[in-house]
Write an enzyme that holds these catalytic residues in place. Structure first.
Site, mmCIF file in Angstrom:
data_model
loop_
_atom_site.group_PDB
_atom_site.id
_atom_site.type_symbol
_atom_site.label_atom_id
_atom_site.label_comp_id
_atom_site.label_asym_id
_atom_site.label_seq_id
_atom_site.Cartn_x
_atom_site.Cartn_y
_atom_site.Cartn_z
ATOM 1 C CG ASP A 1 56.950 20.411 -11.437
ATOM 2 O OD1 ASP A 1 56.133 19.691 -12.058
ATOM 3 O OD2 ASP A 1 56.790 20.711 -10.239
ATOM 4 C CG ASN B 1 50.299 11.726 -12.275
ATOM 5 O OD1 ASN B 1 49.951 11.294 -13.376
ATOM 6 N ND2 ASN B 1 51.395 11.316 -11.667
ATOM 7 C CG HIS C 1 43.232 5.784 -11.978
ATOM 8 N ND1 HIS C 1 43.602 6.012 -13.281
ATOM 9 C CD2 HIS C 1 41.920 5.455 -11.991
ATOM 10 C CE1 HIS C 1 42.558 5.802 -14.074
ATOM 11 N NE2 HIS C 1 41.532 5.472 -13.324
ATOM 12 C CB CYS D 1 46.665 7.039 -17.194
ATOM 13 S SG CYS D 1 45.316 6.639 -16.092
ATOM 14 N NE ARG D 2 50.497 8.030 -8.746
ATOM 15 C CZ ARG D 2 50.349 9.265 -8.269
ATOM 16 N NH1 ARG D 2 49.384 10.037 -8.713
ATOM 17 N NH2 ARG D 2 51.172 9.721 -7.348
ATOM 18 C CB CYS E 1 45.774 3.469 -13.641
ATOM 19 S SG CYS E 1 46.786 4.901 -13.212
ATOM 20 C CD GLU F 1 52.793 21.768 -6.918
ATOM 21 O OE1 GLU F 1 53.040 21.295 -8.041
ATOM 22 O OE2 GLU F 1 51.914 21.305 -6.169
ATOM 23 C CG ASP G 1 53.380 18.647 -14.650
ATOM 24 O OD1 ASP G 1 52.436 17.892 -14.362
ATOM 25 O OD2 ASP G 1 53.939 19.404 -13.820
ATOM 26 N NE ARG G 2 46.263 21.375 -13.201
ATOM 27 C CZ ARG G 2 45.193 21.000 -12.508
ATOM 28 N NH1 ARG G 2 44.078 20.653 -13.122
ATOM 29 N NH2 ARG G 2 45.229 20.951 -11.190
ATOM 30 C CG ASP G 3 48.766 21.175 -10.762
ATOM 31 O OD1 ASP G 3 48.185 21.973 -11.530
ATOM 32 O OD2 ASP G 3 48.164 20.273 -10.153
#
Ligand SMILES: [Mg+2]
Ligand SMILES: [Zn+2]
Length: 187
Positions: free
Chosen positions: A134, A52, A92, A107-108, A105, A17, A9-11
């Site tokens: 996280d 996301n 999305h 992908c979320r 969608c 965050e 995950d990124r953020d």
């Protein structure tokens, strides 16, 4: 032969965050971010970011900003001898204010569409892969494709840890992404 991946995950996981990360000044690496990615690179894992980005659907920033942010991340990593094999984001949201992104969608996260797309693009072995995030919804996406999942306590992780979800059993809960990487390298 298919390769195992670590989906990050990124953020709140790879980066601090920042709420809606809408300016490069708000993009902050943890002190161990580059080391974490480089260790995974050296161990032979594909490293894939899955994020996301409903800020696009909400009109807070454009897809071009996400591309710019990911270029910045790639440059910083590259300067530290690390790299990401794929960046995937979901723009999305079912209640998007920007109509072109208003969609239920696949992908979320917690849906696993970004993971399955990356697996096809990069020839990944999902059953030998890991998902680090996280939020429970990050881990739920991993569970749905048969990957092992780790919750980090950065970002929203501590709050999430306090409300366990019976359907998402993490393989481990660790303080941060570098600890997640240590765990994965011992697994
Ligand atoms: Mg997160
Ligand atoms: Zn999506």
């Amino acid at each position: 032969m298919s390769k195992p991946a670590v989906f990050l995950d990124r953020d709140g996981t790879l980066l601090e965050e920042a709420g809606y990360l809408d300016r490069l000044e708000r993009l902050v690496f943890f002190p161990y971010t580059i080391d974490a990615v480089r260790l995974l690179n050296r161990a032979g894992f594909r490293v894939v970011i899955v994020t996301n980005q409903a800020g696009i659907a909400r009109g807070i920033f454009k897809e071009s900003f996400v591309a710019e942010a990911h270029e910045h991340v790639a440059d910083r990593l590259s300067a530290g001898g690390a790299h990401v094999d794929g960046f995937y984001y979901c723009p999305h949201h079912p209640e998007a204010t920007v109509e072109e992104f208003r969609r239920d969608c696949e992908c979320r996260k917690p849906k696993p569409g970004m993971l399955t797309r990356a697996a096809a693009d990069l020839d990944l072995a999902l059953d030998r892969s890991f998902v680090v995030g996280d939020r429970w919804h990050d881990l739920e996406a991993g569970r749905r494709v048969g990957a092992r999942t780790l919750l980090v306590r950065t970002g929203y992780g501590r709050t999430e840890e306090a409300s366990p979800k019976s359907h998402v059993q993490p393989a481990a809960v660790v303080d941060n992404v570098i600890e997640a990487v240590s765990w994965i390298l011992r697994a």
